[in-house]
Write a protein that holds these residues in place. Structure first.
Motif, PDB file in Angstrom:
ATOM      1  N   GLY A 110     -46.290  27.550 -37.984  1.00 22.77           N
ATOM      2  CA  GLY A 110     -46.360  27.113 -36.603  1.00 22.77           C
ATOM      3  C   GLY A 110     -45.962  28.081 -35.661  1.00 22.77           C
ATOM      4  N   LEU A 111     -45.860  29.354 -36.008  1.00 25.86           N
ATOM      5  CA  LEU A 111     -45.287  30.447 -35.145  1.00 25.86           C
ATOM      6  C   LEU A 111     -46.377  31.648 -34.566  1.00 25.86           C
ATOM      7  N   ASP A 112     -46.223  31.889 -33.518  1.00 25.39           N
ATOM      8  CA  ASP A 112     -47.001  32.988 -33.180  1.00 25.39           C
ATOM      9  C   ASP A 112     -46.748  34.442 -33.674  1.00 25.39           C
ATOM     10  N   SER A 113     -47.775  35.311 -33.762  1.00 22.27           N
ATOM     11  CA  SER A 113     -47.216  36.736 -34.387  1.00 22.27           C
ATOM     12  C   SER A 113     -46.337  37.392 -33.581  1.00 22.27           C
ATOM     13  N   ASP A 114     -46.317  37.030 -32.055  1.00 23.58           N
ATOM     14  CA  ASP A 114     -45.226  38.008 -31.339  1.00 23.58           C
ATOM     15  C   ASP A 114     -43.853  37.095 -31.119  1.00 23.58           C
ATOM     16  N   ASP A 115     -43.659  36.055 -31.962  1.00 25.68           N
ATOM     17  CA  ASP A 115     -42.524  35.467 -32.111  1.00 25.68           C
ATOM     18  C   ASP A 115     -41.635  36.195 -32.898  1.00 25.68           C
ATOM     19  N   PRO A 116     -40.375  36.590 -32.332  1.00 28.38           N
ATOM     20  CA  PRO A 116     -39.212  37.231 -33.252  1.00 28.38           C
ATOM     21  C   PRO A 116     -39.119  36.721 -34.495  1.00 28.38           C
ATOM     22  N   HIS A 124     -48.944  39.033 -44.227  1.00 25.90           N
ATOM     23  CA  HIS A 124     -48.307  39.664 -45.510  1.00 25.90           C
ATOM     24  C   HIS A 124     -48.933  38.710 -46.515  1.00 25.90           C
ATOM     25  N   CYS A 125     -48.756  37.264 -46.391  1.00 24.72           N
ATOM     26  CA  CYS A 125     -49.322  36.610 -47.484  1.00 24.72           C
ATOM     27  C   CYS A 125     -50.361  35.706 -47.206  1.00 24.72           C
ATOM     28  N   GLY A 126     -51.161  36.200 -46.361  1.00 23.75           N
ATOM     29  CA  GLY A 126     -52.386  35.444 -45.904  1.00 23.75           C
ATOM     30  C   GLY A 126     -52.783  36.067 -44.481  1.00 23.75           C
ATOM     31  N   VAL A 127     -53.689  35.323 -43.937  1.00 21.37           N
ATOM     32  CA  VAL A 127     -54.359  36.003 -42.613  1.00 21.37           C
ATOM     33  C   VAL A 127     -53.758  35.481 -41.268  1.00 21.37           C
ATOM     34  N   ALA A 128     -53.481  36.172 -40.275  1.00 17.66           N
ATOM     35  CA  ALA A 128     -52.586  35.741 -39.209  1.00 17.66           C
ATOM     36  C   ALA A 128     -53.780  35.105 -38.151  1.00 17.66           C
ATOM     37  N   ILE A 129     -53.587  33.803 -38.017  1.00 15.44           N
ATOM     38  CA  ILE A 129     -54.257  33.112 -36.878  1.00 15.44           C
ATOM     39  C   ILE A 129     -53.428  32.620 -35.812  1.00 15.44           C
ATOM     40  N   ASP A 130     -53.548  33.246 -34.458  1.00 16.28           N
ATOM     41  CA  ASP A 130     -52.624  32.817 -33.475  1.00 16.28           C
ATOM     42  C   ASP A 130     -53.704  32.026 -32.467  1.00 16.28           C
ATOM     43  N   THR A 131     -54.929  32.365 -32.272  1.00  7.52           N
ATOM     44  CA  THR A 131     -55.514  31.676 -31.190  1.00  7.52           C
ATOM     45  C   THR A 131     -57.139  31.380 -31.729  1.00  7.52           C
ATOM     46  N   VAL A 132     -57.821  30.911 -31.102  1.00 11.03           N
ATOM     47  CA  VAL A 132     -59.165  30.448 -31.253  1.00 11.03           C
ATOM     48  C   VAL A 132     -60.167  31.527 -31.492  1.00 11.03           C
ATOM     49  N   GLY A 533     -48.553  28.720 -31.790  1.00 13.86           N
ATOM     50  CA  GLY A 533     -46.892  28.668 -31.450  1.00 13.86           C
ATOM     51  C   GLY A 533     -46.739  27.928 -30.224  1.00 13.86           C
ATOM     52  N   GLU A 534     -47.651  27.924 -29.233  1.00 13.26           N
ATOM     53  CA  GLU A 534     -47.261  27.294 -28.113  1.00 13.26           C
ATOM     54  C   GLU A 534     -47.718  25.537 -28.166  1.00 13.26           C
TER      55      GLU A 534
END
Length: 552
Positions: A110-116, A124-132, A533-534
């Motif tokens: 449940g984290l965004d890609s720009d979260d520290p 790395h272990c799958g696809v990054a999804i942040d937004t629609v 993340g939000e």
């Protein structure tokens, strides 16, 4: 010569021959006799039944693979949505029947890609999804109203479902046209995989909301896929995998019934996800026992009358934990055997692991070999010609009965943990007390002990070892993937309407303290370009976070 005479002659010859020094037991430690037959097994034809007929021991459908083979559903996801979209198109062109999405660790948490906290893990272990917008890119050119998609996501599952639904909406499809499966099984996260966002109760509230929403609005969609796969990968036995998974399923049935729904209304939209491990016959028996247990409990304990509510339909994935870094080509053989066990066990869909997954995400070549493994089984072996060809086997039927018996013992122990004689209460208490973690840890330790003593032989690891492995081509995800994903995410945040976003998030926050169904509100937040993340952070502000109780 009568059977008794044949048996006596065999017994004398066998005792004279002696046995090799080995542990004659299943991978789960079930002791095995040298021979099964009329002398020690009574095969009950009525209890075994016929395919597609209660209690479904021999399969959930009357025709099984004589109508069509199982769905080939290879798990895929890496880097950014555009790269994974290319892999999806390759798989579809290669003959895959349905899609299955693997998400990266930040998305799973449940984290965004720009979260520290996401640094170094994006893609790395799958696809990054942040937004629609990411979901739009992930399924570009793939009509979501015409294909079925499985998404392996649990903690932020409802948010990802909402993004999927909005992406389909943008393609011009209605909710009623969507088919697919969302994992959503948060109970197994507390039991085994340890990826959660909130305490158990609010997680279960969200699952209840999703079940209600899909029952009314998305009738073709499976909102919960109860997962034993991760329980098994954590080190459980086959019996524990089946028992804990079915117990979780019973708990979700009770959750829906608490919402005033009858099992006939919503349980037909439940599915299961199991591991196919290397002990060939134990796995086949596990699947057969699972069907019988699920049907009987739904009918007798929960009052289901609809046939579809009693069907334990399941997806199978070959065992990741059985793959070895040593002599990785051996993994092709392991995967083929495990896949065949899933097929002979009557699976509805199947993923075959790639030979290099123990080291990294699959290369294109390894992914193609994994796909072709299923196609060889389906097209060349003849296993689709006869329904449940092992049905009636003295050994298989005995082992099916034995696994069922041991599962019932596990159910009794779980119910004893409950204060209200519900499976949901027992599981929540078991999670709180660390019961499941302790039981799985003990099983994993026992198996490791067998390995180290050489009582279980694994080729290339503690048997038939050598040092001449060829170097594998490894798929590596470069740092540019993370930089690109973060740039796209920040562009969405910069360009969205802040007033629309704020209004949607305020409504979401306010509803979290009520009994209002959260799914339409999360969907509105997604339409306003809220991120995974939000949305997670807003709900954590209201519901808090969770840490498990250590058990010594």
């Amino acid at each position: 010569m009568s059977w008794q005479e044949q048996y006596e002659r065999w017994k004398a010859a066998y005792e004279g021959a002696g046995e090799r020094d080995a542990d004659f037991e299943t991978l789960s430690g079930i002791p095995l006799e040298p021979l099964y037959g009329p002398h020690n097994v009574q095969v009950d034809a009525e209890r075994i039944g016929a395919p597609g007929v209660y209690p479904y021991t021999r399969g959930v459908y009357a025709s099984m693979y004589r109508t069509r083979p199982w769905t080939i559903r290879q798990f895929a996801g890496f880097a950014d949505p555009t790269e994974t979209n290319k892999r999806f198109h390759d798989l579809v062109r290669g003959g895959q029947h349905g899609l299955s999405v693997a998400f990266d660790m930040p998305t799973l948490m449940g984290l965004d890609s720009d979260d520290p906290r996401s640094e170094g893990e994006v893609g790395h272990c799958g696809v990054a999804i942040d937004t629609v917008a990411d979901m739009d890119a992930l399924f570009h050119g793939l009509p979501l109203g015409e294909i079925t998609t499985s998404m392996t996501i649990n903690a932020p599952a409802v948010t990802l479902f909402c993004m999927y639904a909005v992406a389909a909406e943008r393609q011009g499809f209605s909710l009623s046209e969507l088919g697919g499966t969302l994992q959503t099984d948060i109970l197994k996260e507390y039991i085994a995989q340890k990826e959660w966002l909130f305490p158990p109760e609010p997680h279960l509230r969200l699952i209840g909301d999703l079940v209600e929403f899909c029952t009314r609005e998305v009738p073709r969609y499976h909102p919960v896929s109860i997962s034993g796969y991760h329980i098994r990968e954590a080190g459980s036995t086959a019996v524990q995998e089946l028992a804990y998974t079915l117990a979780d399923g019973f708990a979700y049935v009770e959750l829906g019934m608490q919402r005033g729904l009858h099992p006939d209304e919503f349980v037909p939209r439940f599915s299961f996800f199991f591991d196919a491990h290397i002990d060939f016959f134990e796995e086949i028996a596990k699947f057969r026992a699972g069907r019988r247990i699920w049907a009987r409990w739904l009918k007798e304990r929960y009052g289901a009358t609809a046939e579809k509510a009693m069907l334990m339909r399941f997806h199978t994935q070959t065992a990741g934990v059985s793959l070895t870094a040593q002599q990785p080509d051996n993994n092709i053989v392991r995967t083929a055997i495990e896949a065949l066990a899933g097929v002979l066990g009557g699976t509805q869909s199947l993923h075959t692991n790639a030979l290099d997954e123990v080291l990294a995400l699959p290369s294109d070549h390894a992914a193609k070999v994994a796909l072709r493994t299923q196609q060889v089984i389906a097209e060349e072996t003849g296993v689709t010609n006869v329904i449940d060809p092992l049905g009636g086997s003295w050994y298989v039927e005995w082992l099916t009965d034995e696994i069922e018996r041991r599962c019932e013992e596990e159910f009794t122990r779980i119910l004893e943990l409950s204060d209200d004689d519900t499976m949901l209460g027992g599981i929540l208490r078991g999670v709180e007390d660390g019961y499941f973690t302790s039981e799985i840890a003990d099983a994993a330790f026992a198996f490791q002990n067998r390995m180290e003593k050489g009582r279980f032989r694994m080729v290339g690891v503690n048997a038939h070892t050598d040092d001449d492995d060829d170097e594998l081509e490894i798929l590596r995800i470069g740092a540019e993937v993370e930089r690109g994903q973060v740039d796209r995410l920040q562009a969405v945040k910069r360009d969205r309407d802040p007033h629309l976003l704020e209004a949607a998030m305020q409504r979401l926050r306010a509803a979290a303290d009520t009994d209002e169904n959260m799914v339409p509100l999360i969907m509105d937040a997604v339409r306003a370009d809220a991120t995974v993340g939000e949305i997670s952070a807003v709900l954590q502000d209201v519901w808090g976070t969770y840490s498990e109780t250590p058990r010594l």
